[in-house]
Scaffold this motif. Structure first.
Motif, short mmCIF file in Angstrom:
data_model
loop_
_atom_site.label_atom_id
_atom_site.label_comp_id
_atom_site.label_asym_id
_atom_site.label_seq_id
_atom_site.Cartn_x
_atom_site.Cartn_y
_atom_site.Cartn_z
N ARG A 68 0.71 -1.19 -0.11
CA ARG A 68 0.03 -0.10 -0.12
C ARG A 68 0.86 1.34 0.06
O ARG A 68 0.56 2.23 -0.76
CB ARG A 68 -0.79 0.08 1.23
N ASN A 69 1.87 1.27 0.68
CA ASN A 69 2.71 2.39 0.97
C ASN A 69 3.48 3.05 -0.58
O ASN A 69 3.60 3.96 -0.70
CB ASN A 69 3.63 2.31 2.16
N ILE A 70 3.93 1.71 -0.83
CA ILE A 70 4.71 2.18 -2.11
C ILE A 70 3.79 2.52 -3.23
O ILE A 70 4.18 3.41 -4.34
CB ILE A 70 5.76 0.84 -2.70
N LEU A 71 2.39 2.05 -3.18
CA LEU A 71 1.54 2.39 -4.22
C LEU A 71 1.26 3.94 -4.02
O LEU A 71 0.94 4.68 -5.00
CB LEU A 71 0.17 1.63 -4.22
N ASP A 72 1.21 4.38 -2.81
CA ASP A 72 0.90 5.76 -2.72
C ASP A 72 1.85 6.73 -3.35
O ASP A 72 1.72 7.93 -3.66
CB ASP A 72 0.84 6.07 -1.20
N VAL A 73 3.03 5.87 -3.31
CA VAL A 73 4.18 6.90 -4.33
C VAL A 73 4.02 6.77 -5.79
O VAL A 73 4.17 7.81 -6.42
CB VAL A 73 5.57 6.48 -3.69
N ILE A 74 3.89 5.64 -6.19
CA ILE A 74 3.80 5.54 -7.47
C ILE A 74 2.78 6.02 -8.31
O ILE A 74 2.89 6.43 -9.53
CB ILE A 74 4.02 4.03 -8.01
N ILE A 75 1.34 5.65 -7.88
CA ILE A 75 0.35 5.89 -8.71
C ILE A 75 0.11 7.34 -8.90
O ILE A 75 -0.39 7.67 -10.05
CB ILE A 75 -1.04 5.39 -7.92
#
Length: 580
Positions: A68-75
C-alpha cells in the motif's frame, strides 16, 4: 488494447497468484492482458519506468497491506507520465473503502471482493469499446462472483513472457495455490471471517493441478487456504495424492487447525517423506480469555498433544504462530503463551504483531481495547489496554532475537544449554535482547561467525554470574557453539573460539583414512578418495558434551530436510584410535 496487471510483492521469492488467476479468467481476450511483478524492495522510480515502457491502456494494481505505501508513491506519478491510461485497483487493501481510494489515487475504478469475474467483465468492456459504461466500483460479491471451480488453472494455460508457465519461474519462487476460499472460523483480527461462505475446488481438479507442480518439480507449493483441514473429505485425498506421487523434491505448505486432526490424518502424515509437508498452526495465544475475546476456537491442550505427536515422527516441519497485542494479553500473559508454545519445540516459532485490518471486527473494537496502531499500512499495533508501547518495543527486540537464533535453526544445542541458566525460555530471549541493546548490536549486519561469537560472549557472562563450576561449564558452552557451527557451516578456517585440535590430528587423520578405504559411514561418498573426503566432511573432537571424548563427522552432502543442518555421525575416540 493493452491491459497490464501489476503485482508488487513483499519479496522476490514470493509470487502473486491473484494476477495469474485474473488473467486466466479472461478467456479469448487473454492476449490483451499482460502481467508484471515487482517487489517493495525495488525503487519506485524503477517500477514507474518499467510500467511506462509497456505503455498500457489500462493498468490494474493488486493491493495489499505490504504494498500500500509504495503504491501511494507510484500511482500519483503514473498519472503524470501516462495521463491517458485508466488506472484500476483491487484486493483487500482497497475493497473496504473503495470510494476513498478512488478519490485518493484518482482511479478509474476499484474491483472489490473476489476479482476474477469482475476483471473478466472489465477486460471485455475495454476490448469491445464499452468501458465508459462500467461503474467506478465493480463489486465481485454481488455481481460477478465466480466459484473456484469456474476459475481455470492459472499456472498451465499460457506461454507469454513473464507468465508462470516458464519453468525458471517455478525454480525461483514460492508458488501459491488455492484449493478453498473462506474460513469456518470467525477470528476478530482476520478479514476471512467477514465472508462466512466456504468454497472448495473439486478434489479431482486439485489432484490434477498438484500433479502439474510435481511434474515441474516445483520446490515449494504454499496453499493459501485459510484452514486447509476444515473439511476432511477435501483434505485427506490431497494428502494421499502427495504421499503417493512424491517426487522427492516438492514441499507442500498448509495452514491448519491442529485440533481438527485425527487418526485418519495421522495415518497419512506419519508416512510422508521428511520435508514433503510442512504445517503452519496459528496458536496466537494460550490465554483462554484472549482466545474467547478474538472469537477463536482452539483447545490448546489438544493442539499441544497433537503437535508433540507430529514432532515425534521427525518428518514434518512444524511452524507455530503467536500474535502480540491481542486483547487481555499483558506481558505476563504473553510470556506464558510464549513459554508454553516454545516448549513444543517447533522448527519455526513466529512472534507476530497484531495488524488492525480495515473492516475487521478488531478495528471496530479498537476504542473498547484502547487499541492504538500505525496510521499507515500494515496498521500494526502500537499499544493496548494491556500492553504499553514500551512493551511492544521490548517484544520487537525479542522477535528479532528469536529470528536470529531460534528460527535460523543454527543454534539449537547452544540455546538448549543456555536455557538451563534462566527461569524460562522467554527470560533467556529477553536477556539476550538486553545484551544486544547494551552492546549496540541491533541494526548491525553481523556476519554468521559473529552471531556465534555474540551468543558465546552472552553465555560466558551469564555462566560467570552463577555458583556453578564456571570453567567446566564455559568449556561445555564452547563445544555446543562449535557443534552448532559445524552442523551448518563447512568452515575452511577454524574460528578463534574453538578448542585447540592439535592433539587430535592423528585421530582425525585415522578416521578419514578409514572412511576413505571402507566408506562404511557415508556410502554415498564411495567415489571420493581421502583428499576429496576432507573437503566433503569435517571432523571435530568433543571432550565435554558427550560422556566420553567423541569424534563427530559432519557430512555436508547429506542434509536434514527439516533443519537444513548437515548429517553428523559420532565415533568414540577410543575405538577410532585402535588399529582397524
Amino acid at each position: 488494447m493493452n491491459i497490464l496487471l501489476i503485482a508488487i510483492n513483499a519479496k522476490y521469492i514470493h509470487s502473486n497468484p491473484a494476477v495469474f488467476s485474473l488473467k486466466a479468467c479472461t478467456g479469448v481476450y487473454r492476449s490483451h492482458v499482460d502481467i508484471v511483478e515487482f517487489t517493495i524492495n525495488q525503487q519506485p522510480s524503477y517500477i514507474l519506468q518499467e510500467i511506462y515502457k509497456r505503455r498500457p491502456d489500462v493498468a490494474a494494481f493488486s493491493c495489499y497491506i505490504w504494498n500500500r505505501n509504495i503504491l501511494d508513491v507510484i500511482i500519483p506519478d503514473l498519472h503524470k507520465i501516462l495521463p491517458y491510461t485508466d488506472l484500476w485497483a483491487g484486493g483487500p487493501e482497497v475493497s473496504y473503502n473503495p470510494e476513498e481510494m478512488i478519490d485518493r489515487w484518482q482511479l478509474r475504478g476499484v474491483m472489490t471482493g473476489p476479482g476474477e469475474g469482475t476483471f473478466a467483465q472489465l477486460v471485455y468492456n475495454y476490448v469491445k469499446g464499452t468501458a465508459h459504461s462500467l461503474p467506478a466500483i465493480l463489486d465481485g460479491i454481488r455481481s460477478d462472483k465466480l466459484s473456484l471451480n469456474q476459475i481455470p488453472f492459472w499456472y498451465d494455460n499460457s506461454e507469454e513472457e513473464n507468465d508462470a508457465h516458464d519453468t525458471t519461474y517455478f525454480n525461483n519462487r514460492i508458488i501459491y495455490y488455492e484449493s478453498s476460499r473462506g474460513c469456518p472460523f470467525c477470528c476478530s483480527y482476520c478479514l476471512s471471517s467477514i465472508d462466512k461462505v466456504m468454497d472448495f475446488r473439486d478434489v479431482s481438479r486439485v489432484l490434477r493441478e498438484l500433479s502439474f507442480f510435481l511434474d515441474k518439480k516445483v520446490p515449494q507449493v504454499k496453499f493459501v487456504d485459510r484452514t486447509f483441514n476444515c473439511k476432511k473429505d477435501h483434505a485427506l485425498p490431497i494428502l494421499q495424492h502427495i504421499l503417493e506421487h512424491d517426487n522427492k523434491i516438492t514441499n507442500f505448505h498448509f495452514e491448519i487447525a491442529a485440533d481438527l486432526l485425527d487418526e485418519d490424518y495421522f495415518a497419512l502424515l506419519r508416512q510422508m517423506r521428511p520435508g514433503a509437508v510442512q504445517l503452519e498452526i496459528g496458536v496466537q495465544s494460550t490465554n483462554p480469555e484472549t482466545i474467547a475475546a478474538i472469537e477463536r476456537r482452539m483447545d490448546f491442550a489438544k493442539t499441544a498433544a497433537i503437535v508433540r505427536e507430529i514432532i515425534s515422527w521427525n518428518n514434518i516441519h512444524i511452524h507455530l504462530d503467536l500474535i502480540a497485542g491481542l486483547p487481555f494479553e499483558d506481558m505476563d500473559s504473553f510470556r506464558n503463551s510464549f513459554n508454553e508454545v516454545y516448549a513444543l519445540r517447533p522448527e519455526q516459532l513466529q512472534l507476530g504483531f497484531l495488524k488492525v485490518l480495515k473492516g475487521s471486527a478488531m478495528e471496530q473494537r479498537a476504542l473498547q481495547y484502547d487499541l492504538l496502531y500505525n496510521s499507515l499500512s500494515p496498521y500494526e499495533v502500537l499499544s493496548t489496554k494491556w500492553l504499553s508501547y514500551e512493551n511492544i518495543c521490548q517484544l520487537k527486540q525479542v522477535e528479532e532475537i528469536l529470528e536470529i537464533y531460534y528460527n535460523s535453526g543454527q543454534f539449537t544445542h547452544t540455546l538448549d544449554f543456555l536455557c538451563s541458566y534462566f527461569a524460562t525460555p522467554f527470560s533467556m530471549y529477553e536477556s539476550l535482547a538486553h545484551w544486544y541493546e547494551e552492546h549496540d548490536l541491533f541494526g548491525v549486519q553481523s556476519s554468521r561467525i559473529r552471531k556465534y561469537e555474540i551468543i558465546l560472549d552472552f553465555g560466558i557472562y551469564n555462566i560467570s554470574n552463577t555458583n556453578m563450576e564456571n570453567i567446566q561449564q564455559i568449556s561445555l558452552l564452547r563445544e555446543y557453539v562449535t557443534y552448532d557451527l559445524y552442523l551448518r557451516e563447512h568452515m575452511k578456517n577454524r574460528p578463534g573460539f574453538t578448542a585447540p585440535i592439535d592433539k587430535w590430528k592423528d585421530t582425525i587423520h585415522s578416521i578419514l583414512h578409514h572412511e576413505a578405504e571402507t566408506h562404511v559411514l557415508f556410502p554415498e561418498l564411495a567415489r571420493y578418495n581421502y583428499r576429496e573426503l576432507t573437503k566433503a566432511l569435517h571432523v571435530e573432537v568433543f571432550e565435554s558434551i558427550f560422556d566420553n571424548p567423541y569424534a563427530v563427522l559432519f557430512c555436508y552432502e547429506r542434509l536434514n530436510p527439516l533443519t537444513n543442518n548437515c548429517f553428523p555421525v559420532k565415533i568414540s575416540v577410543e575405538s577410532a584410535e585402535k588399529p582397524h
